[in-house]
Structure formats: structure tokens, C-alpha cells
Design a protein around this motif. Structure first.
Motif, PDB file in Angstrom:
ATOM      1  N   GLY A 153      -4.184  34.801 -60.633  1.00 41.38           N
ATOM      2  CA  GLY A 153      -4.767  33.548 -60.154  1.00 41.38           C
ATOM      3  C   GLY A 153      -3.701  32.565 -59.696  1.00 41.38           C
ATOM      4  N   ALA A 154      -2.603  32.469 -60.453  1.00 42.91           N
ATOM      5  CA  ALA A 154      -1.512  31.573 -60.074  1.00 42.91           C
ATOM      6  C   ALA A 154      -0.843  32.023 -58.785  1.00 42.91           C
ATOM      7  CB  ALA A 154      -0.489  31.498 -61.201  1.00 42.91           C
TER       8      ALA A 154
ATOM      9  N   CYS B  17       1.251  38.028 -67.746  1.00 41.86           N
ATOM     10  CA  CYS B  17       1.168  36.932 -66.774  1.00 41.86           C
ATOM     11  C   CYS B  17       2.297  37.035 -65.760  1.00 41.86           C
ATOM     12  CB  CYS B  17       1.210  35.590 -67.495  1.00 41.86           C
ATOM     13  SG  CYS B  17       0.922  34.165 -66.408  1.00 41.86           S
TER      14      CYS B  17
ATOM     15  N   ALA C  30      -4.584  35.183 -65.253  1.00 45.43           N
ATOM     16  CA  ALA C  30      -3.922  33.916 -64.988  1.00 45.43           C
ATOM     17  C   ALA C  30      -2.755  34.097 -64.023  1.00 45.43           C
ATOM     18  CB  ALA C  30      -3.432  33.284 -66.290  1.00 45.43           C
TER      19      ALA C  30
ATOM     20  N   LEU D 175       3.591  28.791 -64.198  1.00 47.66           N
ATOM     21  CA  LEU D 175       3.375  30.160 -64.651  1.00 47.66           C
ATOM     22  C   LEU D 175       3.538  30.270 -66.164  1.00 47.66           C
ATOM     23  CD1 LEU D 175       2.792  33.020 -63.610  1.00 47.66           C
ATOM     24  CD2 LEU D 175       5.260  33.395 -63.517  1.00 47.66           C
TER      25      LEU D 175
ATOM     26  N   GLY E  31      -4.865  29.496 -61.344  1.00 44.93           N
ATOM     27  CA  GLY E  31      -4.226  30.068 -62.520  1.00 44.93           C
ATOM     28  C   GLY E  31      -4.387  29.190 -63.741  1.00 44.93           C
TER      29      GLY E  31
ATOM     30  N   CYS F 145       0.502  28.884 -67.754  1.00 41.52           N
ATOM     31  CA  CYS F 145      -0.607  29.846 -67.623  1.00 41.52           C
ATOM     32  C   CYS F 145      -0.488  30.959 -68.658  1.00 41.52           C
ATOM     33  CB  CYS F 145      -0.615  30.459 -66.217  1.00 41.52           C
ATOM     34  SG  CYS F 145      -1.173  29.344 -64.914  1.00 41.52           S
TER      35      CYS F 145
ATOM     36  N   ARG G  20       1.264  40.042 -57.085  1.00 44.93           N
ATOM     37  CA  ARG G  20       0.844  39.031 -56.112  1.00 44.93           C
ATOM     38  C   ARG G  20       0.892  39.558 -54.686  1.00 44.93           C
ATOM     39  NH1 ARG G  20       5.782  34.631 -55.574  1.00 44.93           N
ATOM     40  NH2 ARG G  20       7.522  36.094 -55.614  1.00 44.93           N
TER      41      ARG G  20
ATOM     42  N   SER H  30      -1.870  27.623 -57.785  1.00 42.88           N
ATOM     43  CA  SER H  30      -1.514  27.169 -59.130  1.00 42.88           C
ATOM     44  C   SER H  30      -2.729  26.622 -59.860  1.00 42.88           C
ATOM     45  CB  SER H  30      -0.414  26.110 -59.052  1.00 42.88           C
ATOM     46  OG  SER H  30      -0.842  24.999 -58.272  1.00 42.88           O
TER      47      SER H  30
ATOM     48  N   PHE I 246       1.862  37.928 -61.758  1.00 42.44           N
ATOM     49  CA  PHE I 246       2.346  37.026 -60.701  1.00 42.44           C
ATOM     50  C   PHE I 246       3.389  37.689 -59.803  1.00 42.44           C
ATOM     51  CE2 PHE I 246       5.140  33.657 -59.077  1.00 42.44           C
ATOM     52  CZ  PHE I 246       4.207  32.836 -58.472  1.00 42.44           C
TER      53      PHE I 246
END
Length: 242
Positions: free
Chosen positions: A119-120, A174, A116, A12, A127, A15, A182, A124, A178
Motif C-alpha cells: 500500500g505504501a 513491510c 502495508a 514505511l 499504507g 507502517c 512495488r 503513503s 515495499f
């Protein structure tokens, strides 16, 4: 479990820092290479092309299919209002369009961080691929922001601090993308991205492009080629690094 958490945190952090790293590289180049005003204008048009591509290729295809129109409209207005508020604040404290270029770059980095981070949260690998593509695409933005500040009379030390601080929105967004988004519904994730899209578009059209057009001796073919290069470059990176 601890090992998994540390690995997740490391991915993370990578990213978050990769997009900001590309921006910082562009800033260092601008500070160590003599840049005529027309080159700054070309870089600004290239950065505008990247920003438009981020919205049209990365953000909108994700947002449109599952987001109600009223949410799109409302969140876009919020992003536009944020851009307006920042522009008015920049004028009040004596800043010009050069600082609004930094705002546009910060909005771009915020969208990079969100994408990112989200995406992560999915995987992973996704991301990291998004972050890698954005790190390359952000070099023109960092160059343009720093070169604009230099031509606006901002000191080298202040420009360096701006370049470092521009990493902040990427890291924060970011983490938010996450940890907070998420588990959120796609509608909530997309609403957050649409606010960023509104801020990014308004700052780009109202500030980045006019600042680029203000550059003397910038032929139309140069600005058009720079804009197209920024757009196509981001499009290619988005396709092959996902």
C-alpha cells in the motif's frame, strides 16, 4: 532527494510498526490483567474472526481478479505446508497449540506488513491507513497469544520476548512488500499474499480455534459473539481506514 528518502523511510517504518504495536498492546494487557481461561478462549475466537476477515476482505478481493487458479492453488499449498511444518516443529521441541497461536499471529502480522508495504508503494496515505486499521485489529491477537502462553506455563520474561519478537515479521514483510514487490507484477504480489493467506488460514483453523474451544466454561454464544466481533470489527476498520 535525501529528504524524500528519509520521509519515505519514516512512513514505511511507521507502517511496519503500527500493526506490531497493536499486537504488543494486547500482549501487555494480557500480562497485566488476570484472565480466566474462558476469557482467553473468547480472545482466541476473536483473533480467529480477525484472521478470517483479513483473508476474505483484505486479501482475496485483491488476489482473485488477476491471479490464475493454478497460482492460487500452488501458493496456498505452500502456505499450508509452511503452517504444517511449523506445527510439527512446535511438537518436536515440546510446544503445544499455544505456540501455534503465536505462529498464527505472526502470519497475521506478516500479511499486515505485506499489505502495508504494498500500500505504501502505491501511496503513503494508503499504507498508513492499512497499518492503522491493522494496529487496532491486532490487539485481540496479541492478547490471545500472550494469555495462551501464560496458561501453558511459559514464563513472563519469555512471554515478553515473544511479544517483542512478533514485531519482526511485520517489519521484514513491510520492507519486502515495499522494496521488492512495488515494481513487481500484480501476479507476483498476489502470489506472495496467497502464501500468507494459506499459512494464516491453516494455523487459524487447525490451532487457534481448537485452542479456544479447549477453554472450560466457554458458552457457545460467547465464542460466536467473539468471532463475529473480530470479523465485523476488522471489516469496519478496513472500510473506513482505507
Amino acid at each position: 532527494m535525501l529528504s524524500f528518502q528519509m520521509e519515505t523511510f519514516g512512513i514505511l517504518l511507521l507502517c511496519a510498526l503500527l500493526p506490531a504495536g497493536g499486537n504488543f498492546i494486547g500482549s501487555v494487557l494480557a500480562d497485566n490483567v488476570q484472565t480466566p481461561k474462558w476469557i482467553v478462549g473468547a480472545a482466541l475466537h476473536g483473533a480467529a474472526g480477525v484472521a478470517i476477515a483479513v483473508v476474505s476482505i483484505d486479501l482475496m478481493p485483491r488476489i482473485l481478479p488477476t491471479t490464475p487458479t493454478w497460482v492460487l492453488a500452488g501458493t496456498f499449498v505452500l502456505g499450508a505446508a509452511a503452517a504444517l511444518g511449523m506445527a510439527l516443529l512446535a511438537r518436536r521441541i515440546g510446544g503445544g497449540r499455544a505456540w501455534m497461536v503465536c505462529v498464527a499471529v505472526a502470519a497475521d502480522l506478516t500479511s499486515d506488513g505485506l499489505m502495508a508495504g504494498v500500500g505504501a508503494a502505491v501511496s503513503s496515505g494508503l499504507g498508513l491507513l492499512i497499518a492503522i486499521s491493522q494496529s487496532v485489529a491486532n490487539i485481540p491477537g496479541g492478547f490471545a497469544a500472550t494469555a495462551s502462553l501464560e496458561h501453558d506455563g511459559v514464563s513472563r520474561r519469555a512471554r515478553l520476548w515473544v511479544a517483542v519478537l512478533l514485531a519482526t515479521p511485520a517489519v521484514i514483510s513491510c520492507g519486502l512488500g515495499f522494496w521488492l514487490l512495488r515494481d513487481a507484477s500484480p501476479a507476483v504480489q498476489n502470489a506472495a499474499l496467497m502464501v500468507v493467506a494459506g499459512l494464516l488460514l491453516v494455523a487459524t483453523i487447525e490451532d487457534v480455534v481448537p485452542e479456544g474451544d479447549a477453554s472450560p466454561r466457554l458458552p457457545r454464544w460467547v465464542s460466536t459473539a467473539a468471532f463475529a466481533t473480530g470479523f465485523v470489527g476488522l471489516a469496519v476498520l478496513s472500510k473506513y481506514f482505507r
